[in-house]
Write a protein that holds these residues in place. Sequence first.
Motif, PDB file in Angstrom:
ATOM      1  N   GLY A  33       0.782  -1.227   0.000  1.00  0.00           N
ATOM      2  CA  GLY A  33       0.000   0.000   0.000  1.00  0.00           C
ATOM      3  C   GLY A  33       0.812   1.273   0.000  1.00  0.00           C
ATOM      4  O   GLY A  33       0.248   2.371  -0.035  1.00  0.00           O
ATOM      5  N   LYS A  34       2.149   1.154   0.020  1.00  0.00           N
ATOM      6  CA  LYS A  34       3.010   2.323   0.040  1.00  0.00           C
ATOM      7  C   LYS A  34       3.688   2.504  -1.315  1.00  0.00           C
ATOM      8  O   LYS A  34       3.832   1.564  -2.090  1.00  0.00           O
ATOM      9  CB  LYS A  34       4.087   2.179   1.124  1.00  0.00           C
ATOM     10  N   ASP A  35       4.131   3.746  -1.596  1.00  0.00           N
ATOM     11  CA  ASP A  35       4.947   4.020  -2.767  1.00  0.00           C
ATOM     12  C   ASP A  35       6.405   3.734  -2.436  1.00  0.00           C
ATOM     13  O   ASP A  35       6.842   3.852  -1.288  1.00  0.00           O
ATOM     14  CB  ASP A  35       4.805   5.473  -3.213  1.00  0.00           C
ATOM     15  N   ARG A  64       6.401   1.638  -7.786  1.00  0.00           N
ATOM     16  CA  ARG A  64       6.126   0.279  -7.318  1.00  0.00           C
ATOM     17  C   ARG A  64       7.389  -0.438  -6.827  1.00  0.00           C
ATOM     18  O   ARG A  64       7.310  -1.300  -5.964  1.00  0.00           O
ATOM     19  CB  ARG A  64       5.519  -0.556  -8.448  1.00  0.00           C
ATOM     20  N   GLU A  65       8.563  -0.091  -7.396  1.00  0.00           N
ATOM     21  CA  GLU A  65       9.722  -0.953  -7.175  1.00  0.00           C
ATOM     22  C   GLU A  65      11.023  -0.257  -7.551  1.00  0.00           C
ATOM     23  O   GLU A  65      11.036   0.703  -8.329  1.00  0.00           O
ATOM     24  CB  GLU A  65       9.586  -2.219  -8.030  1.00  0.00           C
ATOM     25  N   SER A  66      12.105  -0.757  -6.969  1.00  0.00           N
ATOM     26  CA  SER A  66      13.463  -0.479  -7.431  1.00  0.00           C
ATOM     27  C   SER A  66      14.058  -1.803  -7.868  1.00  0.00           C
ATOM     28  O   SER A  66      14.071  -2.774  -7.093  1.00  0.00           O
ATOM     29  CB  SER A  66      14.330   0.119  -6.320  1.00  0.00           C
ATOM     30  N   VAL A  67      14.541  -1.891  -9.101  1.00  0.00           N
ATOM     31  CA  VAL A  67      15.161  -3.107  -9.615  1.00  0.00           C
ATOM     32  C   VAL A  67      16.625  -2.793  -9.902  1.00  0.00           C
ATOM     33  O   VAL A  67      16.936  -1.991 -10.778  1.00  0.00           O
ATOM     34  CB  VAL A  67      14.455  -3.631 -10.879  1.00  0.00           C
ATOM     35  N   ILE A  68      17.528  -3.415  -9.123  1.00  0.00           N
ATOM     36  CA  ILE A  68      18.959  -3.162  -9.206  1.00  0.00           C
ATOM     37  C   ILE A  68      19.610  -4.252 -10.051  1.00  0.00           C
ATOM     38  O   ILE A  68      19.346  -5.450  -9.855  1.00  0.00           O
ATOM     39  CB  ILE A  68      19.601  -3.160  -7.802  1.00  0.00           C
ATOM     40  N   ASP A  88      11.042   3.481   0.596  1.00  0.00           N
ATOM     41  CA  ASP A  88      10.359   2.456   1.366  1.00  0.00           C
ATOM     42  C   ASP A  88      10.690   1.119   0.706  1.00  0.00           C
ATOM     43  O   ASP A  88      10.116   0.761  -0.322  1.00  0.00           O
ATOM     44  CB  ASP A  88       8.852   2.705   1.378  1.00  0.00           C
ATOM     45  N   ALA A  89      11.664   0.414   1.253  1.00  0.00           N
ATOM     46  CA  ALA A  89      12.100  -0.867   0.698  1.00  0.00           C
ATOM     47  C   ALA A  89      11.999  -1.917   1.795  1.00  0.00           C
ATOM     48  O   ALA A  89      12.911  -2.088   2.594  1.00  0.00           O
ATOM     49  CB  ALA A  89      13.525  -0.766   0.167  1.00  0.00           C
ATOM     50  N   ALA A  90      10.864  -2.591   1.840  1.00  0.00           N
ATOM     51  CA  ALA A  90      10.593  -3.542   2.918  1.00  0.00           C
ATOM     52  C   ALA A  90      10.801  -4.986   2.499  1.00  0.00           C
ATOM     53  O   ALA A  90      10.902  -5.869   3.353  1.00  0.00           O
ATOM     54  CB  ALA A  90       9.149  -3.361   3.408  1.00  0.00           C
ATOM     55  N   ARG A  91      10.859  -5.254   1.199  1.00  0.00           N
ATOM     56  CA  ARG A  91      10.960  -6.615   0.701  1.00  0.00           C
ATOM     57  C   ARG A  91      11.974  -6.658  -0.435  1.00  0.00           C
ATOM     58  O   ARG A  91      12.153  -5.667  -1.156  1.00  0.00           O
ATOM     59  CB  ARG A  91       9.596  -7.106   0.182  1.00  0.00           C
ATOM     60  N   ALA A  92      12.598  -7.832  -0.635  1.00  0.00           N
ATOM     61  CA  ALA A  92      13.571  -8.004  -1.710  1.00  0.00           C
ATOM     62  C   ALA A  92      13.344  -9.348  -2.387  1.00  0.00           C
ATOM     63  O   ALA A  92      13.062 -10.352  -1.721  1.00  0.00           O
ATOM     64  CB  ALA A  92      14.996  -7.915  -1.179  1.00  0.00           C
ATOM     65  N   PHE A  93      13.480  -9.373  -3.714  1.00  0.00           N
ATOM     66  CA  PHE A  93      13.263 -10.595  -4.492  1.00  0.00           C
ATOM     67  C   PHE A  93      14.396 -10.793  -5.494  1.00  0.00           C
ATOM     68  O   PHE A  93      14.896  -9.830  -6.082  1.00  0.00           O
ATOM     69  CB  PHE A  93      11.951 -10.517  -5.282  1.00  0.00           C
ATOM     70  N   PRO A 342      -0.090  -9.001  -4.638  1.00  0.00           N
ATOM     71  CA  PRO A 342      -0.270  -7.885  -5.568  1.00  0.00           C
ATOM     72  C   PRO A 342       0.993  -7.065  -5.804  1.00  0.00           C
ATOM     73  O   PRO A 342       1.021  -6.236  -6.710  1.00  0.00           O
ATOM     74  CB  PRO A 342      -1.357  -7.033  -4.903  1.00  0.00           C
ATOM     75  N   GLN A 343       2.039  -7.311  -5.022  1.00  0.00           N
ATOM     76  CA  GLN A 343       3.308  -6.623  -5.251  1.00  0.00           C
ATOM     77  C   GLN A 343       4.237  -7.407  -6.170  1.00  0.00           C
ATOM     78  O   GLN A 343       4.820  -6.847  -7.094  1.00  0.00           O
ATOM     79  CB  GLN A 343       4.011  -6.365  -3.916  1.00  0.00           C
ATOM     80  N   SER A 344       4.377  -8.712  -5.923  1.00  0.00           N
ATOM     81  CA  SER A 344       5.319  -9.517  -6.707  1.00  0.00           C
ATOM     82  C   SER A 344       4.660 -10.318  -7.816  1.00  0.00           C
ATOM     83  O   SER A 344       5.329 -10.723  -8.769  1.00  0.00           O
ATOM     84  CB  SER A 344       6.067 -10.482  -5.784  1.00  0.00           C
ATOM     85  N   GLY A 345       3.345 -10.589  -7.694  1.00  0.00           N
ATOM     86  CA  GLY A 345       2.658 -11.461  -8.642  1.00  0.00           C
ATOM     87  C   GLY A 345       2.690 -12.925  -8.260  1.00  0.00           C
ATOM     88  O   GLY A 345       2.001 -13.736  -8.878  1.00  0.00           O
ATOM     89  N   ASN A 346       3.468 -13.313  -7.253  1.00  0.00           N
ATOM     90  CA  ASN A 346       3.580 -14.722  -6.877  1.00  0.00           C
ATOM     91  C   ASN A 346       2.230 -15.288  -6.440  1.00  0.00           C
ATOM     92  O   ASN A 346       1.486 -14.647  -5.689  1.00  0.00           O
ATOM     93  CB  ASN A 346       4.581 -14.900  -5.736  1.00  0.00           C
TER      94      ASN A 346
END
Length: 364
Positions: A33-35, A64-68, A88-93, A342-346
Motif C-alpha cells: 500500500g506504500k509508494d 512500485r519498485e526499485s530493480v537493481i 520504502d524498501a521492505a521486501r527483496a526478491f 499484488p506486489q510480486s505477482g507470486n
Amino acid sequence: MAASEGSAPAPEASVWPDDDRVMVLIKFLPQPGKDAGSKVAFVPESCRACTQLHDPAFERFNIRESVIQLRVPRGRFLELAFTAGNADAARAFVNDQELALTRTGGRITLDLPPLAEDAVWAGAFATEIVETGVTLRLEHGDPVRRAGAYASGDFPFVERRAADNLTFAQREAIRRLGLGDYVAREKIGQIMLMGFDTNFPAAHTDAPPHVHMHLRWANNIGTQISHFYIAPDGLLTVNKVGIRGFNAPGQTLGRGQALTTIDRMGRAVYTHTITAQGALTITGPDGKATCTLLPAGAGFHLGVRLACGSFPAVTIRVEDDMTAGIITVMTGPLREVLRYDPQSGNLLSVNQPVSSPASTLNPD
C-alpha cells in the motif's frame, strides 16, 4: 622489493573475472500500500568483486519498485548492502524468491544465495500456475510499470484483456482435448501458456500484443514458439512462429493457415489455425477432436466462447484485480478464484494436491 614488516598489504583488485560472474536483478518493494519513494542504491564496498550495471532494459525505478542490476561472482555466498535513503524498501526478491533483509536506518543488508546462472526475472510481474503438462503465466498489465515498447502511447487494455481470456480459454481447451495428460504421459515436455508483458522485464520486448501456446520439449532442446498477435479490436491477425533447437526458419502464418506443433520425435501434438474471422481453432494429436475459440462479442476482450466436440459450449471471462491480487476465472457457471501477491505477482493460492492419509496409500 618485499613490503617491510608491519606495513599494510596492497589492496586487492576489485575486478572479478567476468567469465566467473553472473547477472542478477534484485527487486526491492515497499510496504504493501506504500509508494517506493526514492531509488535504492548499491553500496560497492559491500562487494568489491561485484559491479552495478545501469542498462535501462534491466534496471527499473518507479513508484512500485526499485530493480537493481548487478554482476556478481558465480556460486558465492554474498552479503550485499544498499542505501535506501527515504525509499520504502521492505521486501527483496531475486527471480520469484523473496530474500530476508535487514534495515538499519537508511542501510539495507541481505544475503544473496550462490547463483549458478543469471537470475534476471525479478523484473517480471506475472502469476504462474502449474498443472499436469501445462504451465500458465498470466502477466499483469500495470500501467505504472509500463516500459519498453509500451512506455508511451495508448496502453493496450483491450489486447491485455483479450490475452487473459484467450490464455485461460486455451487452458480449458487443453483439458477438454486431454493434451496436458498426453504430454505428461508421453514425457515430451511442457505446454506453455503465456500472454505478453507490458513492463519490458529483462529486455523482453514482447510486442505487439499476443498470446502463446507452445510445447517446450523435454530438457529444453527445442520448441516452436507461436505468437498469436492481437489487434486493437481484440481479434487475432497472424501467427509468427520462432523455431528453436532444430534447423528450420521461422514462419508467419496468416488467417486460415494451420501450424502443427510437433514433439522431438516429429509426431503431431496439436494444431492451431487462426480463422478468417480472427478466431482460433485447436485440434488434438489424432487430428479429429477440435476446439473452437470464438469471441464472446466484438472481440476476445469481451470473453471467449469455447466449443469442443460433445462438451457443452461455455463462455470464459477473466478478471484481474491487481489492487486486491485476485484473478477470477468464469468458465460458464464455474467460478475460480486465484489469489496472488499484488506486489510480486507470486501465486498465493495453494497449488499442490491435497495429501491422502498414509493408511489409505497403496505401496509402490
